[in-house]
Design an enzyme around this catalytic site. Structure first.
Site: not given
Ligand code: NOJ
Length: 735
Positions: A276
């Site tokens: 993430d």
């Molecule tokens: C953080 C989020 O937790 C995740 O779900 C997302 O896909 C990413 N950012 C990218 O935007």
């Protein structure tokens, strides 16, 4: 004859398996031959995803320092960047473009929690197919969806992004979403890859506080949080995202046990794991790594293949550190190679080597028409609405009323119905609740709108106007709840009451004596005991996307009979959290007459609305659960049927839910667990016999040695229209 059939099927299976193996071998040969030609720098480049498209330079692409880019939403830009990667880099490895296509791309569908309320996986799959082709036409190859985190704490803002509290429902919907995004052919120009996230147990954050610690047993992990990921892997998801949280002391983005032992070794997942956003450098903040180099080593060794946000100077970890980690033999090149292999494999599976560019002509002739897309959005939106209360059949409203007053900031605002997470929404396409009511009310009905108050703040200046308008109306529709910013990532709340002075305004309007319908718009269960007690009709609409107003109006005026069912329990107050239907019995199950049983002194033990709950404008009567016999062997299939009758006056769709209870076991088991459901249309006066098949895995659980098996004994099969109101029958599994 029988033998012929067996030989025929064996031959078909053989041909099918052989072709799969041949395909896999071809893929492996392709990937390995490429890998063998790569320099260390190029290999590291394949593990880097950039998140600020504007910072990408031609040099980075032609040097092979970039594997993937998040956030490109334009076919021409995608093709331009791809051209540099494919034509100007030494090996011509295509870029992978990703986006968060969570509940639609241009067409905005209901938020995932709302979609789950439809209990209609087929329709959810259809919506994801539309999202896939819209996203693909703008350059997306892979979406960071679905979020398959089980969420049992409505304080957690991200509950909006998933399918709610239940393992079975969550797994079925995860499969539907992945099938929708990926289609039957991953290489098709209408398909995009999916990414099941956030691995794992992100939804179990302590206190519902986003990013918080998770400390749960391996049993809870395997029983509750892992199954939707397993279902995703089984249906062929191409990627998985590692989570922000730490899990039992080890951050999820450096967790060898979950990422390698379970995901790769137990489940044979051979796709790509991406971190993430910044979750690898955050290992330093977890105080699990001393610096970013150590963080890089720990994440890669645990099994995280790609570093999201690898371009951010402050945060990137793989790009600046892997080279020296490999050269100094802190991590072996074998581990690096394995990660590169997975990235290349996914690019190959998605067909990027054959078709790296967006074929704009294809989408000109293959994009579903606007009206087809709108129609799917409308059907899904109306099926996502849950009727929570309908005293004296206030709903559906008569079409020929003289005057309707619509109150609430949320009624007349196109921004909020979009809900948290949008990729490329088209604001002009959003039908607000007010627009929808005007579209469907009789032309002779006066529809007056008064904001009354905002969602937040304590401005009561318009209360009097709203009260006066209410007094001269046949009915008042109050659209209240949360703004779209109040749920989603980093949007946890400790107080999940209706915000601001909205409830005060409802109280004033109720005093006028004019019938009131409350329409809730929100991203999580809210605590609404006052509404339940005092307002005659309450509809939960979550955030329904583009077709919000039309879907709502169809339900309000009875053009559609509501069929949504809650995918998550509604607590009476925040102190009851965590509250979910599949809890354990405890040694002192609640018994109203006995002080020393599991309860609170200050609130009823039951939820306000149970999991699976939702009313209809008609009634359904359940009777006669039958099984072919009472005693079964543990490997036998159990066929069950139930009779459901529509006892009301209009057509209605009912979600028939099947729950199982293992009466006594060597490990304490939940009071009941959802194991199947079906949604059927039943005509007034009609009786339908509904059949279910219970396979042995639906009776099984992890024993003390973590082996999954069926223990002989008594099981109760319960069937009903929600998790509370069921009829039951018991069966015996023989020794
Ligand atoms: C953080 C989020 O937790 C995740 O779900 C997302 O896909 C990413 N950012 C990218 O935007």
């Amino acid at each position: 004859m029988k033998n012929h059939i067996i030989i025929y099927f064996a031959a078909v299976l053989f041909v099918f398996t052989s072709s799969l193996i041949a395909q896999e071998n071809k893929e492996n040969r392709f990937v390995d031959s490429l890998l063998n030609r790569m320099t260390l720098e190029e290999k590291i480049g394949q593990l880097v995803e950039l998140v600020t498209p504007n910072s990408v330079t031609e040099k980075m692409l032609s040097n092979g320092n970039v594997s993937s880019i998040l956030g490109i939403k334009d076919a021409d830009i995608a093709n331009e960047l791809q051209h540099i990667a494919v034509e100007e880099s030494r090996l011509g490895i295509p870029l992978l473009f990703t986006n968060d296509v969570i509940h639609g791309y241009n067409t905005t569908f209901p938020i995932p929690l709302a979609e789950a309320s439809s209990w209609n996986p087929g329709l959810i799959e259809e919506a994801c197919r539309i999202a896939a082709i819209e996203a693909a036409s703008n350059g997306t190859h892979l979406t960071f969806a679905p979020m398959v985190d089980i969420a049992r704490d409505p304080r957690w803002g991200r509950i909006a992004e998933g399918s709610g509290e239940d393992v079975y429902l969550g797994s079925v919907i995860a499969e539907a979403r992945i099938k929708g995004f990926q289609g039957n052919d991953l290489k098709s120009k209408s398909s995009i890859g999916a990414c099941a996230k956030h691995f794992v147990a992100y939804g179990a954050a302590e206190g519902g506080k986003d990013y918080n610690t998770v400390d749960i047993s391996e049993r809870t992990l395997r029983e509750i949080y892992l199954p939707p990921f397993k279902a995703s892997v089984d249906v062929g998801v191409v990627s998985i995202m590692s989570a922000f949280n730490d899990l039992n002391g080890i951050p999820a983005s450096a967790n060898y046990f979950t990422l390698t032992e379970i995901l790769r070794n137990e489940w044979n997942f051979d796709g790509l794991v991406i971190s993430d956003y910044n979750s690898i450098p955050e290992l330093v903040k977890h105080r699990f790594a001393r610096n970013k180099a150590e963080a890089a080593a720990k994440a890669l060794t645990a099994g995280v293949d790609m570093d999201m946000a690898g371009d951010d100077m402050k945060w990137s970890v793989y790009a600046p550190h892997l080279d020296s980690l490999i050269k100094n033999k802190i991590i072996s090149e074998k581990i690096l190679n394995e990660s590169v292999r997975r990235v290349l494999r996914v690019k190959h599976r998605l067909g990027l080597f054959e078709n790296p560019y967006v074929d704009k002509d294809f989408y000109k002739s293959n994009m579903p028409s606007f009206s087809e897309r709108k129609n799917t959005a409308l059907r899904l939106a109306r099926e996502s609405i849950v009727l929570l209360k309908n005293e004296n059949n206030l709903l559906p409203l008569k079409k020929h009323l003289q005057k309707i007053t619509v109150i609430g900031e949320l009624a007349d605002n196109p921004h909020h119905p979009l809900g948290p997470w949008n990729t490329a929404p088209i604001l002009e396409n959003v039908v607000t609740p007010l627009d929808g009511i005007k579209n469907y009310a009789s032309k002779k009905t006066e529809v007056e709108f008064i904001k009354g108050c905002n969602v937040e703040g304590n401005d009561r200046a318009e209360f009097d106007r709203a009260i006066t308008a209410a007094k001269s109306s046949d009915v008042v529709i109050m659209v209240i709840g949360e703004t779209r910013e109040m749920s989603g990532e980093a949007a946890s709340r400790t107080n999940i009451d209706i915000p601001g002075v909205q409830l005060d305004l409802v109280k004033e309007i109720i005093k006028t004596g004019t019938p009131v319908v409350v329409v809730l718009m929100n991203g999580r269960p809210l605590t609404i005991p006052w509404l339940d007690e005092n307002v005659p009709a309450v509809l939960e609409t979550w955030f329904l996307g583009d077709q919000t107003g039309n879907a709502l109006a169809q339900v309000l005026f009875g053009d559609y009979n509501p069929s949504g069912k809650l995918p998550v329990t509604f607590p009476r107050n925040v102190g009851q959290i965590p509250i979910y239907y599949s809890h354990k019995s405890t040694g002192r199950p609640f018994n109203g007459n006995d002080k020393y049983t599991a309860k609170y002194l200050d609130v009823d033990i039951t939820p306000l609305y149970p999991f699976g709950y939702g009313l209809s404008y008609t009634d359904f009567e359940y009777s006669e659960i039958t099984t072919s016999k009472r005693n079964y062997n543990s490997d036998e299939i159990i066929e069950v049927s139930v009779t459901v009758r529509n006892t009301g006056l209009i057509d209605g769709e009912e979600v028939i839910q099947l729950y199982i209870t293992d009466k006594f076991a060597s490990i304490t088991r939940p009071v009941k667990e959802l194991k199947d459901f079906t949604k059927v249309l039943i005509k007034p006066g009609e009786t339908k016999k509904i059949k279910f098949v219970i396979t042995p895995d639906k009776l099984s659980f992890y024993n003390i040695d973590m082996d999954k098996l069926v223990e002989p004994g008594e099981f109760t099969i319960s069937i009903g229209g929600n998790s509370r109101d069921v009829i039951s029958k018991s069966i015996i599994i023989n020794d």
